[in-house]
Write an enzyme that holds these catalytic residues in place. Structure first.
Site, PDB file in Angstrom:
ATOM      1  N   ALA A 185      -0.326  -1.096   9.236  1.00 38.57           N
ATOM      2  CA  ALA A 185       0.796  -0.252   9.636  1.00 38.57           C
ATOM      3  C   ALA A 185       0.676   0.256  11.063  1.00 38.57           C
ATOM      4  O   ALA A 185       1.686   0.552  11.700  1.00 38.57           O
ATOM      5  CB  ALA A 185       0.915   0.925   8.670  1.00 38.57           C
ATOM      6  N   SER A 206      -1.839  -1.239  13.398  1.00 38.29           N
ATOM      7  CA  SER A 206      -2.417  -2.261  14.281  1.00 38.29           C
ATOM      8  C   SER A 206      -2.506  -3.582  13.540  1.00 38.29           C
ATOM      9  O   SER A 206      -2.407  -3.638  12.312  1.00 38.29           O
ATOM     10  CB  SER A 206      -3.811  -1.841  14.769  1.00 38.29           C
ATOM     11  OG  SER A 206      -4.724  -1.760  13.677  1.00 38.29           O
ATOM     12  N   GLY A 207      -2.714  -4.639  14.316  1.00 41.08           N
ATOM     13  CA  GLY A 207      -2.900  -5.970  13.750  1.00 41.08           C
ATOM     14  C   GLY A 207      -4.103  -6.633  14.367  1.00 41.08           C
ATOM     15  O   GLY A 207      -4.566  -6.255  15.457  1.00 41.08           O
ATOM     16  N   HIS A 217      -1.366  -9.141  -0.031  1.00 42.70           N
ATOM     17  CA  HIS A 217      -1.334  -7.691   0.066  1.00 42.70           C
ATOM     18  C   HIS A 217      -2.688  -7.237   0.584  1.00 42.70           C
ATOM     19  O   HIS A 217      -3.726  -7.597   0.027  1.00 42.70           O
ATOM     20  CB  HIS A 217      -1.055  -7.055  -1.296  1.00 42.70           C
ATOM     21  CG  HIS A 217      -0.922  -5.573  -1.250  1.00 42.70           C
ATOM     22  ND1 HIS A 217      -1.143  -4.782  -2.353  1.00 42.70           N
ATOM     23  CD2 HIS A 217      -0.619  -4.730  -0.228  1.00 42.70           C
ATOM     24  CE1 HIS A 217      -0.963  -3.518  -2.019  1.00 42.70           C
ATOM     25  NE2 HIS A 217      -0.641  -3.463  -0.734  1.00 42.70           N
ATOM     26  N   ASP A 218      -2.694  -6.454   1.653  1.00 48.95           N
ATOM     27  CA  ASP A 218      -3.956  -6.112   2.291  1.00 48.95           C
ATOM     28  C   ASP A 218      -4.922  -5.412   1.344  1.00 48.95           C
ATOM     29  O   ASP A 218      -6.145  -5.624   1.408  1.00 48.95           O
ATOM     30  CB  ASP A 218      -3.740  -5.285   3.561  1.00 48.95           C
ATOM     31  CG  ASP A 218      -2.836  -4.079   3.383  1.00 48.95           C
ATOM     32  OD1 ASP A 218      -2.523  -3.711   2.242  1.00 48.95           O
ATOM     33  OD2 ASP A 218      -2.426  -3.499   4.414  1.00 48.95           O
ATOM     34  N   THR A 219      -4.402  -4.613   0.419  1.00 44.31           N
ATOM     35  CA  THR A 219      -5.294  -3.966  -0.547  1.00 44.31           C
ATOM     36  C   THR A 219      -5.935  -4.990  -1.468  1.00 44.31           C
ATOM     37  O   THR A 219      -7.119  -4.879  -1.816  1.00 44.31           O
ATOM     38  CB  THR A 219      -4.534  -2.921  -1.369  1.00 44.31           C
ATOM     39  OG1 THR A 219      -3.894  -1.994  -0.490  1.00 44.31           O
ATOM     40  CG2 THR A 219      -5.476  -2.163  -2.297  1.00 44.31           C
ATOM     41  N   THR A 232      -4.961   4.347   6.271  1.00 46.07           N
ATOM     42  CA  THR A 232      -3.762   5.171   6.308  1.00 46.07           C
ATOM     43  C   THR A 232      -3.410   5.648   4.904  1.00 46.07           C
ATOM     44  O   THR A 232      -3.006   6.793   4.699  1.00 46.07           O
ATOM     45  CB  THR A 232      -2.592   4.373   6.911  1.00 46.07           C
ATOM     46  OG1 THR A 232      -2.934   4.002   8.249  1.00 46.07           O
ATOM     47  CG2 THR A 232      -1.317   5.186   6.923  1.00 46.07           C
ATOM     48  N   ASN A 279      -1.633   5.100  -5.468  1.00 47.63           N
ATOM     49  CA  ASN A 279      -1.533   5.324  -4.032  1.00 47.63           C
ATOM     50  C   ASN A 279      -1.719   6.805  -3.742  1.00 47.63           C
ATOM     51  O   ASN A 279      -0.957   7.633  -4.234  1.00 47.63           O
ATOM     52  CB  ASN A 279      -0.164   4.885  -3.511  1.00 47.63           C
ATOM     53  CG  ASN A 279       0.028   3.399  -3.503  1.00 47.63           C
ATOM     54  OD1 ASN A 279      -0.342   2.721  -4.442  1.00 47.63           O
ATOM     55  ND2 ASN A 279       0.616   2.879  -2.449  1.00 47.63           N
ATOM     56  N   GLY A 314     -11.380   0.574   6.879  1.00 45.39           N
ATOM     57  CA  GLY A 314     -11.681   1.388   8.047  1.00 45.39           C
ATOM     58  C   GLY A 314     -12.109   2.794   7.698  1.00 45.39           C
ATOM     59  O   GLY A 314     -12.963   3.387   8.386  1.00 45.39           O
TER      60      GLY A 314
END
Length: 487
Positions: free
Chosen positions: A15, A17-18, A237-239, A261, A298, A404
């Site tokens: 959300a 950065s990439g 999905h990143d998760t 985030t 979440n 992160g």
């Protein structure tokens, strides 16, 4: 004999950065090198909020070009945040932009849809947590003329896969976040789709993580220098990619937090949990790798601190260091209160207002506000873990924190203290690792090793033990009602 290395590229869109990273697999270990980092974020447009999807595509191509300069690459795959999508017309052209899940266009939409369709029809069909930005509500907020001109809906990573190789499918882990997916059938929740008046033709075929989607388009290969590179869908999905990289040694007895985030707090189970108890806790059932289900919730995560830092124009490390010198704040907020969802430089004032309204001591300085938020996150995580344990009946002894946010020693220790559980932090680059290893596994490059064996062999981990006598003794304050996004 030393095995020949194979190289894979992970494109990780977050959300804020990439990244484009090169992963080299050899002799049961994975080495990860980030080749390109770039910023991301919402762009205000006409009173709404959108993603700069074409700018992201430009950065992806640049990162792939850097990868092409390193030599042969076996495969590439994209993961991103969930729920957001692009609409394609009959020619495959993108219609308008890609709306941001924090856009004010969604204000009040979930409530309207729930009143119209009924919670039983929605939750009973999908087993997904009610969140105001789920794809179901985003589609309900669409202008009728835009939907009428649409031929296909592709979630963000699927859209980039389409631009990379022409595939017109959606990968299961991200499809499962939309609140339009039936975890029992493994297909779209067609009855709900029809009731919500969403054209069936919009929804593409669902494929598994590890599916080979084809080779790069000729023009992409020419632009990047990548010849013969396959596009393999990771857990998009990143998760889901992050959870794939949880370094667990056992099948049960552990939970995870994909920390950033958002804090995605959950357990890995073999089948969806669709009980009344799970629904009462507003838990979500999302697909994982190898047919597993991620039963999770979440939690707002570090977003509140990130927005406070932006308001103060302050350094993260300095804020954390100063907050660590303070005692427990004694004041706790509900981090899932909807007041914290939208971006804004007034985030510190929102935290203070929440404390004031609940009759607690109001933190004043930036370190005091950060400490209040971190204490609140730790207590909220503890409540969620207890709920997961109650719903599944499986004791949770160990909590793995990946992503992160795992670098935050203070939050890790506060979480160990609040939960009374051992916290193991790392790997930091869990999303990249999970993405790369699913690709490598699909290509047969792990030499028969289990994916998580490679994660442990390739990662530095840190352990946090709960302070003696601290275990879950001070958590009643987090059970305030608040104005949360959960019903």
């Amino acid at each position: 004999m030393t095995a020949r290395p194979t190289r894979h590229v992970a494109i990780d869109l977050g959300a804020s950065s990439g990244r484009v990273a090169l992963g080299t697999v050899q002799n049961g270990k994975l080495e990860v090198e980030v080749l390109h980092r770039f910023p991301n974020g919402g762009v205000p447009v006409g009173g709404g909020l959108q993603w700069d999807i074409l700018g992201l595509w430009r950065e992806v191509l640049y990162g792939l070009k850097l990868a092409g300069q390193r030599g042969e690459v076996a495969s590439v795959g994209v993961n991103s945040w969930a729920v957001d999508y692009g609409l394609l017309d009959a020619h495959g052209d993108l219609l308008g932009g890609v709306h941001h899940y924090r856009s004010p266009r969604l204000d009040g939409v979930m409530e309207r849809v729930r009143a119209e369709l009924g919670d039983d029809a929605i939750s009973g069909a999908t087993g997904i947590q009610f969140l105001p930005f789920n794809t179901l509500y985003q589609l309900a907020a669409e202008r009728p003329e835009r939907l009428a001109g649409a031929d296909l809906l592709l979630l963000v990573p699927d859209l980039l896969h389409f631009w990379l190789c022409g595939s017109r499918v959606t990968e299961r882990t991200n499809a499962s976040t939309t609140q339009l997916y039936d975890p029992r059938t493994g297909d779209w929740a067609w009855a709900l789709v029809d009731t919500a008046r969403i054209p069936r033709t919009l929804l593409p075929r669902i494929v598994e993580p590890g599916t080979d989607l084809g080779t790069l388009r000729p023009q992409v290969a020419a632009e990047t220098g990548l010849t013969g590179t396959r596009v393999i869908a990771p857990a998009t999905h990143d998760t889901a990619s992050a959870v794939a990289a949880v370094p667990a040694t056992d099948d049960t007895g552990w939970a995870y937090i994909s920390s950033g985030t958002w804090s995605l707090v959950g357990v890995e189970v073999l089948k969806p949990v669709l009980t009344d108890a799970a629904r009462a806790l507003n838990l979500t059932n999302e697909a994982g790798i190898d047919g597993t289900t991620r039963l999770l919730k979440n939690v707002m995560g570090l977003w509140i601190v990130q927005e406070c830092r932006r308001a103060w124009n302050a350094d993260f490390a300095g804020l954390y260091a100063d907050a660590a010198t303070l005692p427990a704040s004694g004041s706790v907020i509900d981090p899932d209160d909807v007041r914290f969802l939208a971006p804004g430089t007034d985030m510190p004032e929102r935290v203070q207002a929440a404390c004031r309204e609940s009759g607690q001591t109001v933190p004043q300085s930036p370190p005091e506000i950060v400490r209040c938020v971190l204490d609140s996150l730790a207590h909220r995580i503890a409540d969620v873990l207890d709920g997961l344990q109650d719903v599944t009946g499986i004791p949770i002894d160990t909590l793995y924190v990946v992503g992160g946010g795992s670098q935050g020693d203070l939050l890790n220790q506060l979480t160990a203290d609040a939960t009374g559980r051992t916290v193991i932090a790392g790997p930091v680059e869990a999303t990249l690792i999970g993405n790369l290893l699913v690709q490598a596994q699909a290509g047969g490059h792990l030499g028969g090793l289990r994916l998580r064996d490679v994660v442990r062999a390739s990662s530095d981990l840190q352990t946090f033990m709960p302070a003696s006598g601290h275990a879950r003794a001070t958590r009643a304050a987090t059970r305030q009602t608040g104005r949360g996004v959960t019903p």
